[in-house]
Scaffold this active site. Structure first.
Site, short mmCIF file in Angstrom:
data_model
loop_
_atom_site.label_atom_id
_atom_site.label_comp_id
_atom_site.label_asym_id
_atom_site.label_seq_id
_atom_site.Cartn_x
_atom_site.Cartn_y
_atom_site.Cartn_z
N ASP A 1366 0.83 -1.20 0.00
CA ASP A 1366 0.00 0.00 0.00
C ASP A 1366 0.87 1.26 0.00
OD1 ASP A 1366 -2.81 1.23 0.64
OD2 ASP A 1366 -1.39 2.15 2.05
N THR A 1623 -7.09 -3.45 -2.79
CA THR A 1623 -5.88 -3.46 -3.61
C THR A 1623 -4.79 -4.34 -3.03
OG1 THR A 1623 -6.35 -1.22 -4.29
CG2 THR A 1623 -4.10 -2.00 -4.60
N CYS A 1624 -4.31 -4.01 -1.87
CA CYS A 1624 -3.11 -4.65 -1.35
C CYS A 1624 -3.39 -6.04 -0.81
CB CYS A 1624 -2.46 -3.78 -0.28
SG CYS A 1624 -1.84 -2.23 -0.96
N HIS A 1625 -4.67 -6.35 -0.59
CA HIS A 1625 -5.01 -7.71 -0.15
C HIS A 1625 -5.27 -8.63 -1.32
CE1 HIS A 1625 -5.42 -6.77 4.15
NE2 HIS A 1625 -5.84 -5.58 3.73
#
Length: 1656
Positions: A1366, A1623-1625
């Site tokens: 992130d 997003t970052c997951h």
């Protein structure tokens, strides 16, 4: 810089103003003209080439006392000149493309006629003649020939057009040079040819006679000549080592010999001896461009095979190479060790391995090989010169058989026949050299040569049976057979190991069957088939080995058939001998030798082979019968000989010989009961006493007895008067009645044998011999040894009714060394005084040696042992031997070779045995010592009064001592304990016990002087002993009469004395023989045991050259590794002793060879041993001093490809194995110690490979096993933050490079390099950039570059990988946005670049660089929209116009247009001032406005300004920040494209991999209706929509497999909700839609409007 001196010329030549010329000492002037590419000075002109254009300056002469002006020649627009050579009155110009122009006195230029379609690569000019060398290696000459300078012979006085110098055809030329009126050429093998004027000895031939044809300068042979240069009347040559030879006119001191004398032979310039001369020039000549003739190599083949060139280009290349004997001959020189410079009548200079691999590649492509064959057949073979000037052209006759052998049958037959014809056309001298070359061919090449001509001959013979005889067969077959015969003769003379059966043409049997079956009239079929009579010998030899071909001769050698078709004998059975002799008297030699014999009997007048066999049988029976009175006989009437006083006329012996010759010619075995002496005399071999013994055993053995008589031979009362065949003869007419004494008995026997077998029958034998060779060719007979000749004529009695087996063959080498390759492996062997024993397959064979009572060896005899007695060791002693069987059972072999178990050891497992002359010892598994045999000197150690024992007795005095080794000498014994204590006993007459005296010892006695010497090995000789200490010290003592102690004296030594010559050496083994002390050292022996002594290369050892023979090392270690016992012992010694002894600061570079040898040794070990030794070796390498490590890296960079690959494989596989063990074992010290060191070595080797541009792929360094560890670690969800596993930071680069090539290793880094984690950023989401910059300002370089980045957000203070993703996503998005004002953008806003005038403080660029370095260190793909130029600049690679085109296509392509503009660019009205980014810049510092004279200069400066100078300050800040957070050496491991891939990712989308890697949670699974519909909709999306679906625009460098999406139901959602993603997951929330139509609509809406999609 241009320097000139000599006669007065115009200052500066018109190239520069006179004031720009500097005047130095001795009249030497120098200047710096701009861009002079080539120049030449002749008698009338000086010429210069600048930018492909030629300017000439006319020099002053007798009628003109001033120089002309520099004038540019008017040439065609496309004529770009690359070379100029000025001669006597004009000049020759060489243009690009190989076009030749002639400039006359008026400076007018015209193309040279006769070379229009030739590509010329070199030119040379004399005063009135010129030469040109073409790409295909052909030499052309033109001009005057008054002194033979054209090399065309005396007839040609002048030629105005180029003429090929045919005498040089086939010689691969490297250089040409022309003097005043003489010429020289140099071949690729360093052979020098000269011709022309020789008035001053300028040809170097030792006289002053002109030569009108090229002549080899023999005195320069093998001098490794690399350059030649001709002056007006002198010549200079340069050898590879820098030696300069000069010869010719020396009147002006131009030869450099400190005199003004002429030299007629090449003479070394002494003043230059030892200097490194790299080029030399004569007075009136210049060195031609080093352009080489077109040769054939791997790269060319690869281009042809790959099709990278058009077929038209390939076809042209093939035509050039294969039509030129010179090109083909010069393509395969053995340049290693400069062997090609050794080319001579004895040495061909070819690299046989290179030829074989090249032709093998070519033969795999049918189109290429067909074209090559066509060119060879149509052009190359017709062009070959039967009288070659030099031996180099004969290489073609070695190369062509190798090329032809891989062809199809039809092509092979035609080309082989044509080649055979060309070989037979060669002059006798050339033939002789070619046969020498054949005799020295490698075994496989010689076998291939024989196979080629044998198979083609066989195929042609086979065709006779199914086709009518045609010109093809009639032409080729006799020539191929003739070549086969020549090769056979060569093999016999050179004693080559090639079987005679290889020459046999078995296909004759098939033809014979056909002819006999169809009962064809052979006379009618073979009317014009002319096979050479030389085939007789080949077939005769064949008959000797192949019983089924005997009757082929009558069909194959009917040549020039007369009216009757053959040599006919019409005989009466009742008067056989009378009719035969009558007809033979009138037959000519031609008929006897050339025609097939046919026999007719008047009784039936039928001609059959039975008649001929019957004739020879009966006629020889009648001739050799006593009634014929032709011969005399030995005592038992078994053998005949010629009489001393014949009772029949001599003619009968002549006719008898004629019949024998006819039998030979007709391959008929006859009754010829003569001793071997007859066949020796036919071969001009002197008969010996053994031959007389064969004829007359009684007489012969009597003479043998006289020779062997040990007392005074005068007691026999013999003299030189003998009686033979009823006649008394004086063997020494000069001294009648001379007595036989001990001093002249050899003379007596020799004269006796000579008289009986030579002198007494001289006249009769000469008649027989004359008749014999009237009927057959002498040189055919000489192809056979005497024994073979007897076999052909008489046959032999060697019957083997089973399968014929060839005996093992013994090879005889130098210094009487013989070698043998037994059929089965010899497992052990031992030589004693009376026996030699061998163990093969557990069975023992012994050979009784000759002794005092017998002068011959016995036969090898297999011992009769019990079925279960498999023997593993044998030791031969004085009279018998001791055998050690599997299971530790001991057997004793006595003098009669009877074996019996040794009593006293029935229940003992023996592990070692040893033998003295009359005693033996055995060591059991439990450490007890047993002895047996004689005890005359106390050698059994059983006390003085013990008489000896035939059964094993325990040496109780040594009970409890753990013994490591036992050894027995002549009559003394030694043992060594595990603690290094040495005990000795037995005979001590020469001090061989090392106790300081010569008193025998009857019980084991400690050798106190060896205490604490850490003795590790002992060895006993006959009366001396050697010991070896752990440190490598060797002690010897005892008898020294033969120098066997190694003390540089012949004195005995009573105390152990160090062998001083070995002091400091690392000796690993000692062995004693009866008179030899062999010492094997560990480090020194291993280091010095593999030197490349060929060509004295080991003398070249330096920091650049290791001096190792890599092939020898590989084969030796491979042989060693096959013996498990040996290799285990070696490994133990290396691990326990050698590695521990290595010095990290070696005194010399030679000791570093160990670090090259050990990886090769280790690579063949089992896994466990390999891991331990590799780790230990890596540690020792890393301990080396910086200077030593630098040399080692140089050695690595020059390793052969397979060695370098093996080095990489070793450390890569050990690293991989250790990583694999992490997944299944707890971390232990073994892994923690070895793994980081092995990976570090791997990184060093990678850097070496990259710097040296070695052809080894980067993927070879990848450790794929990290994937398995990754799976295990992720599965068990270990917290890697707790690891205290400290791997060095260098492993990052390896993993980063690996990540670029191995898509599944991206997430391994966090696990592998979590080392004392402390690099943390604590950030607020609302002030991300502010907090980040604030913390980075205070971070140290060590803090940034050494640890893994962790990111915490103040909102939750949890550390997860999601936070880091992130962070990089958002911080780079913010930095690269236009609002940051950090960058400028291109026209379409797709790429960024640094601004010329930044609007923010420079520190931000430093911090931006720091963030990029952090992303690199943490393997994070970021948004960095920069052109490739950025990554080039980070790697110090200069950006190019292509990089500017990437950033600004409009501007870049405009500059490209300027470069490609073909008209006058000045029409554009441009200058070096440009306006960019709102300001004007002067790109040339000299003047404000500069017209564009060079488009390239303008464009280069333009690109350099935009991408370098305009952003210099800003970029340097960015670069400083970047390398503040990552290691420069790690970054430099990557190419610019790779570095961009690591940081930015790529655009290689593979949606199938995305689908395969996606996992499902909650209610979803792969076959769920919603999931099935989702992927169907996804597949229907456009490419841009699919990219928009992802949260990034580029794929990570690891590829799509790094993207692992999770999909779960979006809870509490309705049919109106859009899909949502984090997003970052990498998590997608998908509502459960009722229809595919709804799902498609919602997904597309979410993608297009970004509503709720990929939320952060």
């Amino acid at each position: 810089m241009l320097c000139y001196w000599g006669a007065q010329v115009r200052e500066g030549f018109g190239l520069l103003q006179p004031d720009k010329v500097k005047h130095g000492k001795c009249g030497i002037r120098s200047m710096y003209p701009k861009s002079v590419e080539d120049m030449s000075a002749g008698r009338s002109f000086v010429g210069f080439i600048r930018d492909g254009k030629v300017s000439v300056l006319r020099l002053r002469d007798e009628g003109n006392n001033h120089d002309g002006k520099l004038k540019q020649l008017q040439l065609k627009k496309n004529d770009r000149i690359r070379s100029i050579v000025c001669g006597g009155a004009g000049a020759v110009l060489l243009a690009n493309g190989g076009r030749v122009l002639i400039m006359d006195k008026s400076t007018m230029c015209r193309p040279l006629k006769g070379l229009e379609n030739r590509q010329v690569i070199q030119i040379a000019c004399g005063d009135q003649h010129s030469m040109a060398l073409t790409k295909e290696g052909q030499l052309f000459v033109w001009g005057e020939n008054s002194h033979g300078q054209l090399g065309l012979g005396k007839e040609e006085l002048i030629t105005l057009s180029p003429q090929p110098l045919k005498s040089m055809c086939g010689i691969p030329l490297a250089q040409i040079s022309a003097g005043g009126d003489h010429s020289f050429v140099l071949s690729l093998s360093g052979v020098v040819f000269g011709w022309g004027k020789n008035s001053a000895g300028q040809l170097g031939l030792g006289d002053t006679t002109d030569r009108h044809v090229p002549t080899v300068v023999n005195s320069l042979n093998r001098k490794k000549t690399v350059s030649i240069s001709c002056g007006g009347e002198h010549t200079a040559t340069l050898s590879k080592g820098g030696t300069v030879f000069t010869f010719g006119s020396g009147g002006s001191g131009q030869l450099g010999h400190n005199s003004c004398k002429d030299e007629h032979h090449p003479r070394v310039v002494a003043e230059l001896w030892g200097s490194k001369v790299s080029q030399e020039l004569g007075n009136d000549s210049k060195l031609n461009p080093s352009r080489g003739i077109l040769t054939f190599d791997d790269r060319m083949i690869d281009r042809w095979v790959s099709g990278s060139d058009s077929w038209k280009v390939i076809k042209k290349d093939i035509n050039t190479v294969f039509s030129s004997a010179a090109s083909l001959s010069g393509s395969f020189l053995k340049t290693s060790c400069d062997e090609h410079y050794q080319t001579s009548v004895e040495h061909c200079g070819l690299d046989f391995d290179l030829v074989k691999t090249s032709f093998a590649k070519l033969s795999n492509n049918e189109r290429l090989i067909s074209e090559g064959v066509k060119v060879v057949q149509q052009k190359l073979l017709p062009s070959l010169n039967p009288n070659p000037t030099g031996v180099e052209s004969l290489r073609l006759y070695l190369l062509l058989p190798e090329l032809i052998s891989g062809l199809q049958e039809q092509q092979r037959t035609e080309l082989t026949g044509a080649l055979a014809s060309k070989i037979l056309d060669l002059s006798p001298d050339a033939h002789k050299v070619l046969e020498t070359y054949w005799s020295k061919l490698p075994d496989d090449w010689l076998k291939n040569l024989v196979d080629l001509f044998q198979k083609v001959s066989a195929m042609l013979i086979g065709r006779i049976a199914v086709e009518k005889l045609n010109l093809d067969i009639a032409t080729h077959l006799p020539k191929c057979v003739r070549i086969l015969q020549m090769v056979y003769k060569v093999c016999c003379s050179a004693h080559r190991d090639i079987t005679k059966s290889d020459f046999i043409i078995h296909e004759v049997n098939g033809l014979l069957d056909v002819l006999q079956t169809t009962n064809e009239d052979v006379n009618n079929n073979w009317q014009w088939f002319n096979l050479s009579g030389h085939i007789n010998a080949l077939m005769a030899q064949q008959s000797y080995y192949d019983v089924s071909t005997k009757d082929f001769w009558p069909y194959l050698i009917c040549m020039h058939i007369s009216d009757q078709g053959c040599l006919e004998l019409t005989l009466r059975r009742t008067a056989l001998l009378e009719d035969c002799f009558c007809q033979l008297r009138t037959v000519s030699q031609q008929h006897l030798r050339g025609f097939r014999l046919s026999v007719f009997y008047t009784e039936d007048m039928r001609r059959t082979d039975v008649n001929k066999r019957d004739f020879f049988l009966n006629v020889f029976q009648e001739l050799c019968a006593p009634e014929s009175q032709l011969l005399m006989y030995n005592d038992n009437k078994t053998l005949s000989w010629f009489p001393t006083q014949p009772s029949v006329e001599k003619e009968k012996y002549f006719l008898f010989g004629t019949l024998c010759g006819l039998a030979f010619n007709n391959n008929s075995v006859v009754n010829l009961p003569f001793p071997l002496a007859l066949f020796k005399k036919l071969r001009n071999v002197k008969p010996s006493l053994e031959d007389l013994i064969e004829f007359s055993p009684v007489l012969g053995k009597s003479l043998r007895y006289i020779l062997d008589y040990s007392d005074d031979v005068e007691e026999m009362e013999l003299n030189f008067t003998i009686s033979w065949d009823g006649t008394e003869v004086e063997l020494d007419p000069a001294e009648p009645g001379k007595n036989v004494t001990n001093y002249n008995r050899i003379e007596f026997v020799d004269k006796y044998v000579d008289y009986i077998l030579n002198k007494s029958v001289e006249e009769v034998f000469e008649e027989f011999k004359r008749g014999f060779f009237k009927a057959c060719h002498r040189y055919l007979v000489e192809m056979f040894e005497p024994e073979e000749l007897r076999g052909v004529l008489v046959g032999n009695e060697e019957y083997d009714w089973g399968i014929l087996k060839q005996p093992d063959k013994v090879k005889h080498g130098k210094c009487d060394i013989r070698s043998v390759c037994p059929k089965s492996a010899v497992q052990d062997m031992s030589a004693g005084r009376n026996f030699v024993g061998f163990i093969r397959d557990g069975k023992v064979s012994v050979l009784r040696l000759r002794g005092e009572g017998r002068n011959y060896d016995g036969k090898l005899k297999q011992l009769q042992l019990k079925k279960n007695d498999r023997i593993r060791s044998i030791v031969c002693g004085g009279a018998g031997a001791v055998l050690l069987a599997d299971g530790g059972r001991v057997l004793i072999m006595d003098k009669s070779t009877v074996c019996r178990p040794l009593k006293g050891l029935e229940n003992r497992q023996v592990i070692q045995i040893t033998c003295g002359d009359q005693h033996s010892m055995a060591l059991t598994k439990d450490g007890q010592l047993f002895v047996w045999g004689e005890n005359s000197h106390g050698q059994l150690g059983l006390k003085k009064e013990h008489p000896g024992s035939p059964s094993a007795q325990q040496v109780k005095s040594l009970c409890g001592i753990p013994l490591a080794q036992i050894s027995a000498g002549g009559d003394h014994s030694f043992v060594l304990s595990l603690s290094g204590v040495v005990f000795g006993w037995g005979k001590n007459s020469a001090g061989q016990l090392g106790l300081g005296d010569t008193t025998d010892r009857h019980v084991p006695t400690v050798v106190n002087s060896l205490n604490r010497k850490k003795t590790v090995s002992i060895s006993c000789g006959g009366e001396h002993t050697a010991t070896l200490s752990k440190g490598g010290t060797v002690f010897t003592f005892g008898l020294g009469g033969s120098g066997q102690l190694g003390h540089n004296s012949f004195k005995d030594e009573h105390h152990p004395r160090v062998v001083a010559e070995l002091w400091g050496s690392k000796v690993s083994q000692v062995t004693c023989g009866r008179n030899i002390n062999k010492v094997f050292s560990s480090a020194a022996s291993l280091n010095g045991g593999f030197l490349k002594t060929s060509c004295d290369e080991h003398y070249q050892t330096s920091e650049e050259h290791c001096g190792l023979n890599f092939d020898l090392v590989k084969t030796s270690f491979a042989n060693l590794s096959e013996n498990e016992r040996l290799i285990s012992e070696v490994v133990k010694v290396v691990y326990q002793t050698l590695l521990l002894s290595l010095n990290p600061n070696p005194a010399g570079v030679e000791s570093l060879r160990l670090y090259l040898l050990l990886p090769e040794l280790i690579s063949g070990l089992q896994e466990r041993k390999k891991t331990e030794l590799t780790g230990a070796l890596a540690s020792k390498i890393l301990d080396l001093s910086p200077d030593a490590l630098k040399v080692l890296e140089t050695y690595w960079s020059k390793l052969p490809d397979d060695w370098l690959k093996n080095l990489v494989d070793l450390f890569q596989k050990v690293s991989a194995m250790l990583i694999g063990r992490i997944a299944v074992e707890n971390l232990n010290r073994d892994i923690a110690t070895h793994l980081p060191k092995c990976v570090w070595i791997l990184q060093i080797v990678y850097q070496v490979c990259y710097s040296a541009h070695r052809d080894i792929t980067k993927s070879d360094f990848i450790i794929h096993e990290v994937n398995g560890l990754l799976d295990v670690l992720q599965t068990i969800n270990e917290d890697m933050n707790n690891w205290q596993f400290n791997l060095p930071a260098q492993i990052k680069a390896l993993k980063k490079q690996q990540s670029y090539y191995d898509v599944s290793t991206k997430d391994f880094w966090p696990y592998l390099i979590c080392m004392h984690i402390s690099d943390q950023l604590i950030l607020r989401r609302t002030a991300l950039l502010e907090d980040c910059f604030c913390q980075l300002r205070t971070a140290t370089q060590q803090y940034l570059g050494g640890d893994l980045l962790s990111v915490f957000y103040t909102e939750d203070m949890r550390r997860t990988a999601v936070n880091k993703k992130d962070f990089f996503l958002n911080v780079f998005k913010e930095l690269c946005a236009p609002e940051s004002q950090l960058f400028m953008y291109n026209d379409n806003n797709t790429l960024s670049w640094f601004p010329t005038k930044p609007s923010v403080e420079k520190e931000k660029y430093f911090l931006f660089g720091t963030l990029c370095g952090l992303a690199f260190n943490n393997n994070s793909v970021v948004n960095l929209p920069f052109p490739l130029a950025l990554f080039k600049k980070l790697l110090n690679v200069k950006p190019s116009l292509e990089d500017l085109i990437e950033f600004s296509p409009v501007l870049g392509k405009s500059l490209r247009y300027i470069l490609d503009y073909s008209d006058d660019v000045e029409e554009m009205d441009m200058n070096f001032m440009v306006c960019l980014f709102g300001s004007c810049v002067i790109m040339c510092s000299n003047v404000a406005f500069k017209d564009i004279g060079s488009q390239t200069e303008f464009v280069d400066k333009y690109v350099d300004y935009i991408l370098n100078k305009s952003v210099e300050e800003v970029f340097e800040e960015f670069k400083r920040g970047f390398f503040n957070s990552c290691d420069r050496c790690l970054v430099e491991m990557f190419e610019p494209e790779e570095l961009r891939g690591v940081l930015v990712g790529n655009e290689e989308y593979d949606w199938d991999i995305l689908k395969q890697n996606t996992t499902y949670e909650g209610l979803f699974y792969a076959e769920h209706p919603t999931i099935v519909s989702f992927w169907e909709v996804f597949d229907e999306l456009t490419s841009n929509e699919k990219k928009a679906f992802l949260w990034f625009e580029k794929v990570p460098i690891l590829g799509m497999s790094a993207v692992k999406m999770r999909v779960r139901p979006l809870f509490n959602s309705t049919q109106d909700h859009l899909p949502e993603a984090l997003t970052c997951h990498a998590l997608l929330g998908l509502p459960i839609y009722q229809s595919k139509k709804t799902l498609r609509a919602k997904v597309i809406e979410a993608i297009n409007h970004k509503r709720g999609f990929w939320e952060e």
